[in-house]
Design a protein around this motif. Structure first.
Motif, mmCIF file in Angstrom:
data_model
loop_
_atom_site.group_PDB
_atom_site.id
_atom_site.type_symbol
_atom_site.label_atom_id
_atom_site.label_comp_id
_atom_site.label_asym_id
_atom_site.label_seq_id
_atom_site.Cartn_x
_atom_site.Cartn_y
_atom_site.Cartn_z
ATOM 1 N N ALA A 50 45.065 49.265 46.142
ATOM 2 C CA ALA A 50 45.727 48.750 44.941
ATOM 3 C C ALA A 50 45.500 49.671 43.753
ATOM 4 N N ALA A 51 44.287 50.164 43.603
ATOM 5 C CA ALA A 51 43.973 51.043 42.484
ATOM 6 C C ALA A 51 44.775 52.336 42.561
ATOM 7 N N ALA A 52 44.922 52.887 43.765
ATOM 8 C CA ALA A 52 45.679 54.135 43.934
ATOM 9 C C ALA A 52 47.133 53.939 43.540
ATOM 10 N N VAL A 53 47.739 52.866 44.024
ATOM 11 C CA VAL A 53 49.145 52.614 43.720
ATOM 12 C C VAL A 53 49.328 52.317 42.235
ATOM 13 N N ARG A 54 48.427 51.562 41.639
ATOM 14 C CA ARG A 54 48.540 51.233 40.215
ATOM 15 C C ARG A 54 48.461 52.494 39.349
ATOM 16 N N ARG A 55 47.611 53.425 39.719
ATOM 17 C CA ARG A 55 47.497 54.667 38.947
ATOM 18 C C ARG A 55 48.805 55.436 38.959
ATOM 19 N N VAL A 56 49.455 55.461 40.103
ATOM 20 C CA VAL A 56 50.731 56.175 40.206
ATOM 21 C C VAL A 56 51.823 55.448 39.435
ATOM 22 N N LEU A 57 51.905 54.131 39.587
ATOM 23 C CA LEU A 57 52.938 53.365 38.882
ATOM 24 C C LEU A 57 52.764 53.438 37.366
ATOM 25 N N ALA A 58 51.518 53.528 36.902
ATOM 26 C CA ALA A 58 51.254 53.593 35.468
ATOM 27 C C ALA A 58 51.502 54.986 34.898
ATOM 28 N N GLY A 59 51.750 55.951 35.768
ATOM 29 C CA GLY A 59 51.990 57.304 35.300
ATOM 30 C C GLY A 59 50.726 58.091 35.036
ATOM 31 N N ASP A 60 49.580 57.575 35.463
ATOM 32 C CA ASP A 60 48.318 58.285 35.244
ATOM 33 C C ASP A 60 48.202 59.526 36.118
ATOM 34 N N THR A 61 48.889 59.518 37.252
ATOM 35 C CA THR A 61 48.842 60.649 38.172
ATOM 36 C C THR A 61 50.120 60.667 38.995
ATOM 37 N N GLU A 62 50.473 61.836 39.491
ATOM 38 C CA GLU A 62 51.663 61.953 40.338
ATOM 39 C C GLU A 62 51.365 61.535 41.773
ATOM 40 N N ARG A 63 50.087 61.618 42.143
ATOM 41 C CA ARG A 63 49.737 61.347 43.540
ATOM 42 C C ARG A 63 48.305 60.826 43.599
ATOM 43 N N ALA A 64 48.079 59.820 44.422
ATOM 44 C CA ALA A 64 46.732 59.282 44.632
ATOM 45 C C ALA A 64 46.582 58.959 46.110
ATOM 46 N N SER A 65 45.382 59.121 46.621
ATOM 47 C CA SER A 65 45.176 58.880 48.053
ATOM 48 C C SER A 65 43.778 58.351 48.310
ATOM 49 N N LEU A 66 43.605 57.759 49.460
ATOM 50 C CA LEU A 66 42.283 57.356 49.913
ATOM 51 C C LEU A 66 42.304 57.236 51.419
ATOM 52 N N GLU A 67 41.141 57.395 52.022
ATOM 53 C CA GLU A 67 40.984 57.205 53.452
ATOM 54 C C GLU A 67 40.270 55.884 53.682
#
Length: 223
Positions: A50-67
Motif C-alpha cells: 500500500a505504501a509503495a502504490v500510495r507514493r506513486v499515486l501521490a507523485g512522490d516517485t515515478e516508481r516504487a517496489s518491494l519484495e
C-alpha cells in the motif's frame, strides 16, 4: 486506488492469496483498501504494498517496489511488486506488476549456504589459506595461517602486505613474474619469517584469480 483491470497472471496470484484475509484485488476492488484491511489482519507484505502504490499515486516517485514472501497452505513463493506512475489525457494512476522471483531467491539462498560451507571449510582447514590483492595486501586469511606466522587472529593479518612474511625482498615479485596465468603453481619451499621475525620454512602454492579480461583480481595462496 480502484483497480481498472487485471490480467490472467494477476488473477492466478490473487487465487494463491485467497487464504489471506480481505485480499480481494480483482477489477472493481480498491487495491489500497484491500491492502489496508490485510495489513490490519497482520498480512506481512500488505502495508508495504500500500505504501509503495500510495507514493506513486501521490507523485512522490515515478516508481516504487518491494519484495515479499507469500506463504499459503499450497504455495511458498517470493514476488517483487513494482508500482509505476501512469499519467496522460487527464488520467493519473499507477501500473502495478508482480514478478515471481522465487527462482532468484532460491538460487541466492543456495549460494549463501554454499558460501557458508566453504567459509567453514577454509576456517577449519589444517593448512594456511589466504587471499591477497595484486599489490600484496591480505584480503582474507584463516586461523591456520595466523598460527603459522604467529599472529593471534586472522583478522590481525587483514591489510598487512604478505611480503611482510617473506625473508627475501623481491622474492614475491619474482615468483609472480614466473607465474603462468590460468594455472596453479606447483608448491615450492620458501623462507618466511613470523611476526616476531623468527625465520620459518613454508611450502607455498599460489594462483592468480582473474576476471573475464584476464586481469588479476586477487591471489590465492595455500601454505
Amino acid at each position: 486506488g480502484d483497480i481498472l483491470g487485471v490480467n490472467a497472471t494477476w488473477r492466478t496470484l490473487a487465487e494463491l492469496s485467497e487464504p489471506q484475509p480481505s485480499t480481494n484485488v480483482m477489477t472493481g476492488a480498491n487495491y489500497l483498501e484491500a491492502c489496508d484491511r490485510a495489513a490490519a489482519a497482520d498480512v506481512p507484505w500488505a502495508a508495504g504494498a500500500a505504501a509503495a502504490v500510495r507514493r506513486v499515486l501521490a507523485g512522490d516517485t515515478e516508481r516504487a517496489s518491494l519484495e515479499y514472501e507469500l506463504t499459503t497452505p499450497i504455495a511458498h513463493r517470493w514476488f517483487e511488486l513494482v508500482a509505476t506512475r501512469l499519467e496522460g489525457d487527464e488520467f493519473r494512476g499507477a501500473l502495478v506488476t508482480q514478478l515471481d522471483i522465487t527462482p532468484r531467491k532460491v538460487a541466492a539462498r543456495a549460494l549463501l549456504r554454499s558460501e557458508t560451507r566453504y567459509r567453514a571449510i577454509v576456517e577449519s582447514a589444517p593448512v594456511g589459506i589466504y587471499q591477497t590483492a595484486p599489490d600484496g595486501r591480505i584480503l582474507a586469511a584463516n586461523q591456520s595461517l595466523a598460527d603459522i606466522v604467529g599472529a593471534a587472529s586472522p583478522y590481525d593479518l587483514i591489510g598487512t602486505r604478505i611480503t611482510r612474511f617473506y625473508a627475501h625482498v623481491g622474492e614475491r615479485d619474482a615468483l609472480i613474474a614466473q607465474h603462468q596465468p590460468g594455472t596453479a603453481r606447483t608448491p615450492i619451499e620458501l623462507e618466511w619469517k613470523r611476526v616476531d621475525d623468527v625465520p620459518i620454512w613454508v611450502q607455498l602454492a599460489a594462483q592468480a584469480i582473474t576476471d573475464a579480461a584476464g586481469r588479476t583480481v586477487y591471489w590465492e595462496g595455500f601454505v
